[in-house]
Design a protein around this motif. Sequence first.
Motif, PDB file in Angstrom:
ATOM      1  N   SER A  23       0.836  -1.196   0.000  1.00  0.00           N
ATOM      2  CA  SER A  23       0.000   0.000   0.000  1.00  0.00           C
ATOM      3  C   SER A  23       0.870   1.245   0.000  1.00  0.00           C
ATOM      4  O   SER A  23       2.071   1.178   0.268  1.00  0.00           O
ATOM      5  CB  SER A  23      -0.910   0.008   1.227  1.00  0.00           C
ATOM      6  N   GLY A  24       0.246   2.371  -0.335  1.00  0.00           N
ATOM      7  CA  GLY A  24       0.973   3.632  -0.332  1.00  0.00           C
ATOM      8  C   GLY A  24       1.085   4.208  -1.734  1.00  0.00           C
ATOM      9  O   GLY A  24       0.254   3.962  -2.590  1.00  0.00           O
ATOM     10  N   SER A  25       2.163   4.947  -1.940  1.00  0.00           N
ATOM     11  CA  SER A  25       2.360   5.683  -3.193  1.00  0.00           C
ATOM     12  C   SER A  25       2.964   4.785  -4.264  1.00  0.00           C
ATOM     13  O   SER A  25       4.125   4.928  -4.650  1.00  0.00           O
ATOM     14  CB  SER A  25       3.253   6.896  -2.933  1.00  0.00           C
ATOM     15  N   ILE A  26       2.146   3.874  -4.768  1.00  0.00           N
ATOM     16  CA  ILE A  26       2.606   2.853  -5.720  1.00  0.00           C
ATOM     17  C   ILE A  26       2.197   3.232  -7.139  1.00  0.00           C
ATOM     18  O   ILE A  26       1.025   3.494  -7.398  1.00  0.00           O
ATOM     19  CB  ILE A  26       2.026   1.483  -5.348  1.00  0.00           C
ATOM     20  N   PHE A  27       3.177   3.233  -8.041  1.00  0.00           N
ATOM     21  CA  PHE A  27       2.886   3.395  -9.461  1.00  0.00           C
ATOM     22  C   PHE A  27       2.694   2.025 -10.109  1.00  0.00           C
ATOM     23  O   PHE A  27       1.730   1.802 -10.814  1.00  0.00           O
ATOM     24  CB  PHE A  27       3.998   4.174 -10.153  1.00  0.00           C
ATOM     25  N   SER A  28       3.649   1.131  -9.861  1.00  0.00           N
ATOM     26  CA  SER A  28       3.517  -0.222 -10.384  1.00  0.00           C
ATOM     27  C   SER A  28       4.376  -1.182  -9.558  1.00  0.00           C
ATOM     28  O   SER A  28       5.311  -0.756  -8.881  1.00  0.00           O
ATOM     29  CB  SER A  28       3.922  -0.310 -11.851  1.00  0.00           C
ATOM     30  N   ILE A  29       4.030  -2.453  -9.629  1.00  0.00           N
ATOM     31  CA  ILE A  29       4.766  -3.496  -8.921  1.00  0.00           C
ATOM     32  C   ILE A  29       5.249  -4.523  -9.916  1.00  0.00           C
ATOM     33  O   ILE A  29       4.453  -5.028 -10.713  1.00  0.00           O
ATOM     34  CB  ILE A  29       3.901  -4.169  -7.846  1.00  0.00           C
ATOM     35  N   ASN A  30       6.525  -4.810  -9.884  1.00  0.00           N
ATOM     36  CA  ASN A  30       7.092  -5.832 -10.761  1.00  0.00           C
ATOM     37  C   ASN A  30       7.037  -7.171 -10.031  1.00  0.00           C
ATOM     38  O   ASN A  30       5.973  -7.670  -9.745  1.00  0.00           O
ATOM     39  CB  ASN A  30       8.484  -5.419 -11.195  1.00  0.00           C
ATOM     40  N   ALA A  31       8.182  -7.725  -9.707  1.00  0.00           N
ATOM     41  CA  ALA A  31       8.194  -9.007  -9.018  1.00  0.00           C
ATOM     42  C   ALA A  31       7.744  -8.859  -7.561  1.00  0.00           C
ATOM     43  O   ALA A  31       8.001  -7.835  -6.920  1.00  0.00           O
ATOM     44  CB  ALA A  31       9.589  -9.614  -9.054  1.00  0.00           C
ATOM     45  N   MET A  32       7.072  -9.885  -7.078  1.00  0.00           N
ATOM     46  CA  MET A  32       6.755 -10.013  -5.655  1.00  0.00           C
ATOM     47  C   MET A  32       7.221 -11.393  -5.220  1.00  0.00           C
ATOM     48  O   MET A  32       7.292 -12.320  -6.043  1.00  0.00           O
ATOM     49  CB  MET A  32       5.259  -9.850  -5.390  1.00  0.00           C
ATOM     50  N   GLY A  33       7.534 -11.528  -3.954  1.00  0.00           N
ATOM     51  CA  GLY A  33       8.032 -12.823  -3.525  1.00  0.00           C
ATOM     52  C   GLY A  33       7.998 -13.029  -2.031  1.00  0.00           C
ATOM     53  O   GLY A  33       7.685 -12.106  -1.270  1.00  0.00           O
ATOM     54  N   TRP A  34       8.315 -14.257  -1.674  1.00  0.00           N
ATOM     55  CA  TRP A  34       8.406 -14.636  -0.277  1.00  0.00           C
ATOM     56  C   TRP A  34       9.799 -15.191   0.004  1.00  0.00           C
ATOM     57  O   TRP A  34      10.338 -15.967  -0.793  1.00  0.00           O
ATOM     58  CB  TRP A  34       7.362 -15.702   0.058  1.00  0.00           C
TER      59      TRP A  34
ATOM     60  N   PRO B 213      15.311 -20.238  12.217  1.00  0.00           N
ATOM     61  CA  PRO B 213      16.090 -19.866  13.405  1.00  0.00           C
ATOM     62  C   PRO B 213      17.563 -20.182  13.230  1.00  0.00           C
ATOM     63  O   PRO B 213      17.929 -21.304  12.866  1.00  0.00           O
ATOM     64  CB  PRO B 213      15.463 -20.734  14.508  1.00  0.00           C
ATOM     65  N   GLY B 214      18.405 -19.203  13.445  1.00  0.00           N
ATOM     66  CA  GLY B 214      19.843 -19.393  13.376  1.00  0.00           C
ATOM     67  C   GLY B 214      20.416 -19.513  11.977  1.00  0.00           C
ATOM     68  O   GLY B 214      21.604 -19.845  11.827  1.00  0.00           O
ATOM     69  N   LYS B 215      19.594 -19.247  10.962  1.00  0.00           N
ATOM     70  CA  LYS B 215      20.072 -19.392   9.586  1.00  0.00           C
ATOM     71  C   LYS B 215      19.890 -18.094   8.806  1.00  0.00           C
ATOM     72  O   LYS B 215      19.266 -17.147   9.271  1.00  0.00           O
ATOM     73  CB  LYS B 215      19.337 -20.542   8.894  1.00  0.00           C
ATOM     74  N   GLU B 216      20.439 -18.096   7.583  1.00  0.00           N
ATOM     75  CA  GLU B 216      20.330 -16.953   6.709  1.00  0.00           C
ATOM     76  C   GLU B 216      18.942 -16.902   6.058  1.00  0.00           C
ATOM     77  O   GLU B 216      18.265 -17.916   5.929  1.00  0.00           O
ATOM     78  CB  GLU B 216      21.389 -17.046   5.600  1.00  0.00           C
ATOM     79  N   ARG B 217      18.577 -15.704   5.621  1.00  0.00           N
ATOM     80  CA  ARG B 217      17.329 -15.559   4.869  1.00  0.00           C
ATOM     81  C   ARG B 217      17.482 -16.248   3.521  1.00  0.00           C
ATOM     82  O   ARG B 217      18.526 -16.145   2.867  1.00  0.00           O
ATOM     83  CB  ARG B 217      17.000 -14.073   4.680  1.00  0.00           C
ATOM     84  N   GLU B 218      16.430 -16.929   3.073  1.00  0.00           N
ATOM     85  CA  GLU B 218      16.475 -17.684   1.820  1.00  0.00           C
ATOM     86  C   GLU B 218      15.205 -17.471   1.014  1.00  0.00           C
ATOM     87  O   GLU B 218      14.143 -17.163   1.553  1.00  0.00           O
ATOM     88  CB  GLU B 218      16.646 -19.185   2.110  1.00  0.00           C
ATOM     89  N   LEU B 219      15.355 -17.667  -0.282  1.00  0.00           N
ATOM     90  CA  LEU B 219      14.225 -17.544  -1.190  1.00  0.00           C
ATOM     91  C   LEU B 219      13.225 -18.677  -0.969  1.00  0.00           C
ATOM     92  O   LEU B 219      13.622 -19.827  -0.772  1.00  0.00           O
ATOM     93  CB  LEU B 219      14.715 -17.589  -2.638  1.00  0.00           C
TER      94      LEU B 219
END
Length: 120
Positions: free
Chosen positions: A25-36, A41-47
Amino acid sequence: QVQLVESGGGLVQPGGSLRLSCAASGSIFSINAMGWYRQPPGKERELVATILSGGLTNYAESGKGRFTISRDNAKNTVYLQMNSLKPEDTAVYYCNADIIATNRIRRGYWGEGTVVTVSS
């Protein structure tokens, strides 16, 4: 100003399902990719998974066949349906979006995360 707000996390038993949502939400013109993405716990962030505005998807091996990413462009919302959950899916799940704001500046945005715990 742009915000991403996740919802849908919680405690679920192994084999169960959860559906995560993330609304931009907010001042959005367009959105390209979205993801999760997720950070166990204790690990790196991953795709986990990504989806382009046209619907093309990409999944990490860990979620193939169990997770489904989708989006509603009219609502600026991305979803993650997670089935057959395993204890190793326990993590903080973060939403990410590649957004062009109304000032035409393009950057990536992150939500604050939602906790998913898979445990009996």
